[in-house]
Design a protein around this motif. Structure first.
Motif, PDB file in Angstrom:
ATOM      1  N   SER A 278      30.273 -32.107 -30.129  1.00  0.00           N
ATOM      2  CA  SER A 278      30.301 -31.976 -28.682  1.00  0.00           C
ATOM      3  C   SER A 278      29.209 -31.015 -28.266  1.00  0.00           C
ATOM      4  N   ASP A 279      29.116 -30.756 -26.995  1.00  0.00           N
ATOM      5  CA  ASP A 279      28.060 -29.889 -26.479  1.00  0.00           C
ATOM      6  C   ASP A 279      28.287 -28.464 -26.960  1.00  0.00           C
ATOM      7  N   GLU A 280      27.385 -27.969 -27.815  1.00  0.00           N
ATOM      8  CA  GLU A 280      27.584 -26.646 -28.396  1.00  0.00           C
ATOM      9  C   GLU A 280      27.363 -25.534 -27.373  1.00  0.00           C
ATOM     10  N   SER A 281      26.891 -25.914 -26.182  1.00  0.00           N
ATOM     11  CA  SER A 281      26.726 -24.890 -25.148  1.00  0.00           C
ATOM     12  C   SER A 281      28.047 -24.539 -24.496  1.00  0.00           C
TER      13      SER A 281
ATOM     14  N   GLU B 153      36.859 -44.853 -35.174  1.00  0.00           N
ATOM     15  CA  GLU B 153      37.026 -43.500 -34.661  1.00  0.00           C
ATOM     16  C   GLU B 153      37.028 -43.498 -33.133  1.00  0.00           C
ATOM     17  N   LEU B 154      36.154 -44.307 -32.537  1.00  0.00           N
ATOM     18  CA  LEU B 154      36.130 -44.406 -31.075  1.00  0.00           C
ATOM     19  C   LEU B 154      37.483 -44.869 -30.548  1.00  0.00           C
ATOM     20  N   GLU B 155      38.081 -45.829 -31.220  1.00  0.00           N
ATOM     21  CA  GLU B 155      39.400 -46.316 -30.795  1.00  0.00           C
ATOM     22  C   GLU B 155      40.447 -45.211 -30.898  1.00  0.00           C
TER      23      GLU B 155
ATOM     24  N   ASP C  91      48.087 -48.764 -16.487  1.00  0.00           N
ATOM     25  CA  ASP C  91      46.853 -49.131 -15.802  1.00  0.00           C
ATOM     26  C   ASP C  91      45.681 -48.482 -16.535  1.00  0.00           C
ATOM     27  N   GLU C  92      44.571 -49.184 -16.590  1.00  0.00           N
ATOM     28  CA  GLU C  92      43.414 -48.644 -17.296  1.00  0.00           C
ATOM     29  C   GLU C  92      42.777 -47.508 -16.498  1.00  0.00           C
ATOM     30  N   PRO C  93      42.721 -46.304 -17.065  1.00  0.00           N
ATOM     31  CA  PRO C  93      42.050 -45.202 -16.361  1.00  0.00           C
ATOM     32  C   PRO C  93      40.532 -45.347 -16.447  1.00  0.00           C
ATOM     33  N   LYS C  94      39.836 -44.703 -15.545  1.00  0.00           N
ATOM     34  CA  LYS C  94      38.379 -44.709 -15.579  1.00  0.00           C
ATOM     35  C   LYS C  94      37.877 -43.663 -16.574  1.00  0.00           C
ATOM     36  N   LEU C  95      36.713 -43.926 -17.124  1.00  0.00           N
ATOM     37  CA  LEU C  95      36.052 -42.926 -17.967  1.00  0.00           C
ATOM     38  C   LEU C  95      35.142 -42.098 -17.071  1.00  0.00           C
ATOM     39  N   GLY C  96      35.427 -40.801 -16.977  1.00  0.00           N
ATOM     40  CA  GLY C  96      34.634 -39.929 -16.127  1.00  0.00           C
ATOM     41  C   GLY C  96      33.201 -39.797 -16.621  1.00  0.00           C
ATOM     42  N   PRO C  97      32.284 -39.398 -15.727  1.00  0.00           N
ATOM     43  CA  PRO C  97      30.870 -39.256 -16.116  1.00  0.00           C
ATOM     44  C   PRO C  97      30.663 -38.292 -17.276  1.00  0.00           C
ATOM     45  N   ASP C  98      31.402 -37.181 -17.295  1.00  0.00           N
ATOM     46  CA  ASP C  98      31.240 -36.223 -18.390  1.00  0.00           C
ATOM     47  C   ASP C  98      31.732 -36.806 -19.713  1.00  0.00           C
ATOM     48  N   ALA C  99      32.796 -37.617 -19.654  1.00  0.00           N
ATOM     49  CA  ALA C  99      33.320 -38.243 -20.868  1.00  0.00           C
ATOM     50  C   ALA C  99      32.336 -39.281 -21.404  1.00  0.00           C
ATOM     51  N   LEU C 100      31.789 -40.102 -20.501  1.00  0.00           N
ATOM     52  CA  LEU C 100      30.825 -41.117 -20.927  1.00  0.00           C
ATOM     53  C   LEU C 100      29.585 -40.480 -21.543  1.00  0.00           C
ATOM     54  N   GLN C 101      29.132 -39.371 -20.944  1.00  0.00           N
ATOM     55  CA  GLN C 101      27.953 -38.681 -21.462  1.00  0.00           C
ATOM     56  C   GLN C 101      28.220 -38.124 -22.855  1.00  0.00           C
ATOM     57  N   ALA C 102      29.408 -37.573 -23.044  1.00  0.00           N
ATOM     58  CA  ALA C 102      29.757 -37.009 -24.353  1.00  0.00           C
ATOM     59  C   ALA C 102      29.878 -38.107 -25.411  1.00  0.00           C
ATOM     60  N   LEU C 103      30.459 -39.247 -25.054  1.00  0.00           N
ATOM     61  CA  LEU C 103      30.587 -40.346 -26.007  1.00  0.00           C
ATOM     62  C   LEU C 103      29.222 -40.900 -26.402  1.00  0.00           C
ATOM     63  N   ALA C 104      28.321 -40.988 -25.429  1.00  0.00           N
ATOM     64  CA  ALA C 104      26.981 -41.506 -25.718  1.00  0.00           C
ATOM     65  C   ALA C 104      26.207 -40.591 -26.665  1.00  0.00           C
TER      66      ALA C 104
ATOM     67  N   PRO D 197      25.858 -52.510 -38.381  1.00  0.00           N
ATOM     68  CA  PRO D 197      25.234 -51.248 -37.964  1.00  0.00           C
ATOM     69  C   PRO D 197      26.269 -50.194 -37.597  1.00  0.00           C
ATOM     70  N   PRO D 198      25.979 -48.928 -37.863  1.00  0.00           N
ATOM     71  CA  PRO D 198      26.870 -47.854 -37.404  1.00  0.00           C
ATOM     72  C   PRO D 198      26.755 -47.709 -35.890  1.00  0.00           C
ATOM     73  N   LEU D 199      27.790 -47.143 -35.285  1.00  0.00           N
ATOM     74  CA  LEU D 199      27.833 -47.032 -33.827  1.00  0.00           C
ATOM     75  C   LEU D 199      26.712 -46.146 -33.283  1.00  0.00           C
ATOM     76  N   ARG D 200      26.259 -45.181 -34.066  1.00  0.00           N
ATOM     77  CA  ARG D 200      25.192 -44.294 -33.578  1.00  0.00           C
ATOM     78  C   ARG D 200      23.863 -45.028 -33.415  1.00  0.00           C
ATOM     79  N   GLU D 201      23.740 -46.227 -34.027  1.00  0.00           N
ATOM     80  CA  GLU D 201      22.542 -47.047 -33.833  1.00  0.00           C
ATOM     81  C   GLU D 201      22.704 -48.008 -32.666  1.00  0.00           C
ATOM     82  N   MET D 202      23.830 -47.900 -31.953  1.00  0.00           N
ATOM     83  CA  MET D 202      24.121 -48.793 -30.835  1.00  0.00           C
ATOM     84  C   MET D 202      24.526 -47.972 -29.607  1.00  0.00           C
ATOM     85  N   ARG D 203      23.859 -46.861 -29.394  1.00  0.00           N
ATOM     86  CA  ARG D 203      24.292 -45.934 -28.342  1.00  0.00           C
ATOM     87  C   ARG D 203      24.352 -46.603 -26.975  1.00  0.00           C
ATOM     88  N   GLU D 204      23.439 -47.550 -26.704  1.00  0.00           N
ATOM     89  CA  GLU D 204      23.456 -48.210 -25.403  1.00  0.00           C
ATOM     90  C   GLU D 204      24.677 -49.098 -25.204  1.00  0.00           C
ATOM     91  N   ASP D 205      25.393 -49.386 -26.307  1.00  0.00           N
ATOM     92  CA  ASP D 205      26.585 -50.235 -26.227  1.00  0.00           C
ATOM     93  C   ASP D 205      27.882 -49.440 -26.182  1.00  0.00           C
TER      94      ASP D 205
END
Length: 452
Positions: free
Chosen positions: A390-393, A361-363, A338-351, A311-319
């Motif tokens: 990305s967010d066109e706004s 591409e994600l990698e 050290d592994e940095p955290k993924l900020g809330p805005d970054a996680l939202q954009a990736l989802a 499956p393509p990644l867009r069909e696995m958004r919850e993952d």
């Protein structure tokens, strides 16, 4: 070879020809196995229902039915018994049908005793207890619990127990090779080689020698005898990536090798038997390639016995978040960070991102973000997502990733080089040809962009 209660495995041979039954029985007895005989479908079903059978070998055509009836009986009753079919030479369509119905493998008449012994050893290794196979990195390759990936993993688990050819479909970057490696690592062939071949990266004039090997003096520059991909994968799995790129002349030779399970080195006069499981993949529509005359229909049917769709990644958004965290942990470790955290805005954009390049591409996005972030947290701006996804706004953020211009050009150049290297499995000579630059120029660019 596995044994139950210290007794040798018991093989059921189903055939209405006494001569063939006797030949197979003698071969199996010499291997130290117990043998039961059945002269037709009805007798085979009765013996299978009585229990105690570890492997079934059945002829395809018998007076009271077909070997397919035996295969389907085993599948319908849920018996954990590998079954192989014996089919007349030239009737391999029947073997393909049996593989799709659940058969483990097939043999063509006249039966090669060497291939029979190899098949039996492979089949009986499937009797290992659950969990006996060593864990590998491939076992931890796929992360997620979405219905799409769960379905793929369930099919991979079933495919690992078979010898049938597998055709893996999916978009570029969706994990086709990782799926092939997982099938191999969970199969009884996991102690033997997994040989990946990028069919699109081999010059056409070298294909035959690369696949089948060559004798000394077979062509100018052949100073020594060398093995090909088939010999290297003997006993294991041969993974043909981007199989749609094979030229028609090579497709004919590949078809013959798959059907006859023999190959002949370039410049040799004799053939050698090979024991190889074929898994192939392509991001192209292979059926469409057949319709367009670019791929042989008979080879397509041999390769496409069982299809696995990644499956393509867009069909696995919850993952996406879980996959991103796993990739980020590995990338940070590789870079000694050290592994940095993924900020809330970054996680939202990736989802919300469609990932046309999928997990690959994600990698790449995370590798870039790791270099750009402050080391503690990855924010939306660090991801450098394109404006269209990305967010066109917030167009200013999308436009801002084009500056400074040199940084933007370097990123684009690095992505193009990494993509070419990935396509050629880091063969820099072939990558340079794809990119249209000299090898020396590519080496300079890789050094400048810190690509190792």
């Amino acid at each position: 070879m596995s044994k139950r209660n210290n007794k040798p495995p018991r093989i059921l041979v189903v055939d209405d020809e006494p001569d063939l039954r006797e030949l197979v029985e003698l071969t199996l007895l010499k291997m130290g196995l117990d043998v039961d005989m059945a002269d037709g479908v009805a007798a085979a079903k009765a013996r299978l229902d009585a229990g105690g059978i570890d492997l079934c070998l059945t002829d395809m055509r018998m007076g009271d039915g077909s070997g397919l009836d035996v295969v389907r009986h085993i599948e319908a009753r849920g018996y954990d018994i590998p079954v192989a079919v014996i089919t007349a030479y030239g009737s391999l369509d029947n073997a393909v049908e049996a593989l799709k119905a659940g058969a483990f493998d097939y043999l063509a008449k006249p039966v090669s005793l060497e291939q029979l012994r190899t098949l039996v050893r492979s089949a009986l290794e499937l009797d290992k207890p659950a969990g006996s196979k060593p864990a590998t990195s491939a076992d931890r390759t796929f992360i997620g619990d979405s219905p799409a990936i769960r379905h793929a993993l369930q099919l991979i688990d079933r495919l690992a127990k078979s010898q049938a050819p597998v055709y893996i479909t999916g978009e570029s970057g969706s994990g086709k090779e990782r799926a092939a490696r997982l099938i191999h690592s969970q199969s009884n062939r996991n102690s033997q080689p997994f040989v990946p071949v990028n069919c699109g990266a081999i010059p056409e004039n070298l294909m035959e020698s690369e696949f089948f090997g060559s004798k000394k003096g077979a062509y100018t520059g052949a100073d020594t005898e060398r093995d090909g991909f088939f010999q290297a994968a003997h006993g294991g799995t041969l993974f043909l990536d981007e199989v749609a790129d094979l030229p028609l002349a090579m497709q004919v030779k590949l078809l013959r090798a798959i059907q006859e399970k023999h190959v002949r080195k370039l410049g040799d006069t004799k053939e050698t038997a090979i024991d190889v499981r074929i898994i192939c993949a392509t991001h192209q529509n292979l059926a469409k390639c057949v319709d367009e005359g670019r791929f042989r229909q008979d080879l397509y049917y041999r390769l496409n016995v069982i299809e696995l769709k990644m499956p393509p990644l867009r069909e696995m958004r919850e993952d996406v978040a879980g996959i991103a965290h796993g990739l980020l942990a590995r990338l940070a470790s590789q870079n000694g960070m050290d592994e940095p955290k993924l900020g809330p805005d970054a996680l939202q954009a990736l989802a919300a991102y469609d990932f046309p390049g999928n997990v690959r591409e994600l990698e790449n996005i995370l590798e870039r973000a790791l270099a750009l972030c402050d080391g503690k947290q990855i924010r939306l701006a660090d991801l450098q997502l394109s404006r269209s996804d990305s967010d066109e706004s917030t167009p200013s953020a999308a436009i801002g990733d084009k500056y400074p211009l040199q940084d933007y050009l370097d990123r684009m150049e690095k992505e193009a080089i990494l993509e070419a290297l990935d396509k050629t499995r880091f063969n820099r000579t072939q990558a340079a040809k794809i990119l249209g630059v000299t090898f020396r120029s590519l080496r300079y660019r890789m050094e400048r962009l810190s690509i190792s």
